[in-house]
Motif scaffolding. Structure first.
Motif, short mmCIF file in Angstrom:
data_model
loop_
_atom_site.label_atom_id
_atom_site.label_comp_id
_atom_site.label_asym_id
_atom_site.label_seq_id
_atom_site.Cartn_x
_atom_site.Cartn_y
_atom_site.Cartn_z
N GLY A 127 20.75 50.79 23.00
CA GLY A 127 19.13 51.22 23.27
C GLY A 127 19.08 52.60 23.80
N ASP A 128 18.96 52.65 25.76
CA ASP A 128 18.95 53.86 26.02
C ASP A 128 19.73 53.31 27.10
N ARG A 129 20.29 52.29 26.95
CA ARG A 129 21.31 51.91 28.67
C ARG A 129 23.15 51.81 28.14
N TYR A 130 23.25 52.40 29.04
CA TYR A 130 25.20 53.19 29.26
C TYR A 130 26.05 52.07 29.02
N PHE A 131 27.14 51.83 28.89
CA PHE A 131 28.54 51.03 29.65
C PHE A 131 29.43 51.47 29.21
N GLY A 132 30.36 51.57 30.72
CA GLY A 132 31.92 52.86 30.50
C GLY A 132 32.36 50.98 30.26
N GLY A 133 32.20 50.00 29.93
CA GLY A 133 33.80 49.11 30.28
C GLY A 133 33.09 48.36 29.06
N VAL A 134 33.38 47.15 29.31
CA VAL A 134 32.75 45.94 28.15
C VAL A 134 31.82 45.25 27.82
N LEU A 135 30.97 44.61 26.39
CA LEU A 135 30.12 44.24 26.91
C LEU A 135 30.36 42.61 26.56
#
Length: 289
Positions: A127-135
């Motif tokens: 969506g409009d959220r980021y992450f840098g690692g692992v889902l």
């Protein structure tokens, strides 16, 4: 004179956040940097402060805390030219581990920022959220959800007890995956989507994932018995689980993960119930390393 805006989660790592900030600030000043130190009362206020900080275009937005604080800062810095610096003071510190940054040493971590240079990396976006690692979207996510409902104990022991509780009852889940438009249906114990290679304080579930290749690594651990899952778990620390016959890896630009009853977590943060669609955003952020 370079300027750093330092945003701190003072409660990270049982108070290490505040101590690490206080160690780091003199190192910045000694190198001729101007600093502004900010602390949010909660995550929402901290995110507002991060966005205001990025709008001022400092030479670095320095995030002092754990992976949750880094994740918060990435929401503000993504898509801008403002580089992120990290003073790792959390429990897992996986994002800092990606860059081999000093852990729990404010002076050494500040020196890396003072003498380092920005590296451009990809981010993953839901969506409009980021992450840098692992889902995390399998057994590990279920453990996270259980642990967050527990009021006792605190810290890592809570997750250990949640893991033991889930091991007694966890069964493989039915998944529907869409990998760059190709549908796949299967049963699995665990599904993880990695922009980076590890989570949980160095568990290299998406071993081999690269931060700047424009791709996500989707890892599946297909059905295992409980004892085999326990035996396989230590292999996550060095990535040797990749040779297990129930391991499967795909590299894609976009993936949708669907399964009933699972809430996805990324960078230790709750992203919401599946289905979730994750896409790689190339060259989305800059990190001083």
């Amino acid at each position: 004179m370079p300027r750093a805006i330092v945003l701190t989660n003072p409660s990270s790592g049982k108070g290490r956040g505040a101590r690490m900030r206080d160690e780091a600030l003199p190192r910045f000043h000694g190198a001729g940097w101007r600093t502004t130190s900010l602390t949010g009362r909660d995550a929402d206020e901290a995110l507002d402060l991060a966005r205001v900080a990025v709008a001022e275009e400092p030479d670095a937005l320095v995030l002092c805390g754990g992976d949750g604080m880094v994740n918060l800062g990435l929401q503000a810095a993504a898509g801008t030219e403002v580089p992120v610096g990290i003073l790792p003071a959390g429990t897992g510190n996986d994002f800092a581990r990606y860059f081999d940054l000093p852990l729990r040493d404010g002076v050494a971590a500040a020196a890396r920022i003072v003498h380092g240079s920005p590296r451009t990396i990809d981010l993953a976006r839901i969506g409009d959220r980021y992450f840098g690692g692992v889902l995390a979207a399998g057994f590990d996510a279920v453990v996270n959800e259980r642990a967050n409902r527990m009021r006792w104990p605190k810290g890592q022991m809570r997750y250990n007890l949640a893991t033991l509780a889930e091991l007694r009852v966890f069964e493989p889940r039915r998944y529907v995956l869409e990998l760059d438009g190709v549908e796949r249906r299967l049963d699995a114990m665990l599904v993880a989507v990695g922009n980076g290679p590890s989570f949980g304080g160095g568990l290299r579930i998406t071993h081999g994932a690269e931060l700047d290749d424009g791709l996500l690594d989707v890892v599946l651990i297909k059905p295992l018995g409980r004892m085999e899952l326990v035996r396989t778990y230590p292999k996550l620390f060095d990535g040797s689980h990749v040779s297990h016959p129930q391991y499967e890896r795909h590299r894609v630009k976009r993936v949708t993960v669907a399964s009933a009853g699972i809430v996805g977590y990324a960078d230790g943060e709750r992203f919401g119930p599946l289905p979730l669609t994750v896409e790689c955003v190339p060259s989305a952020a800059r990190v001083i390393a």
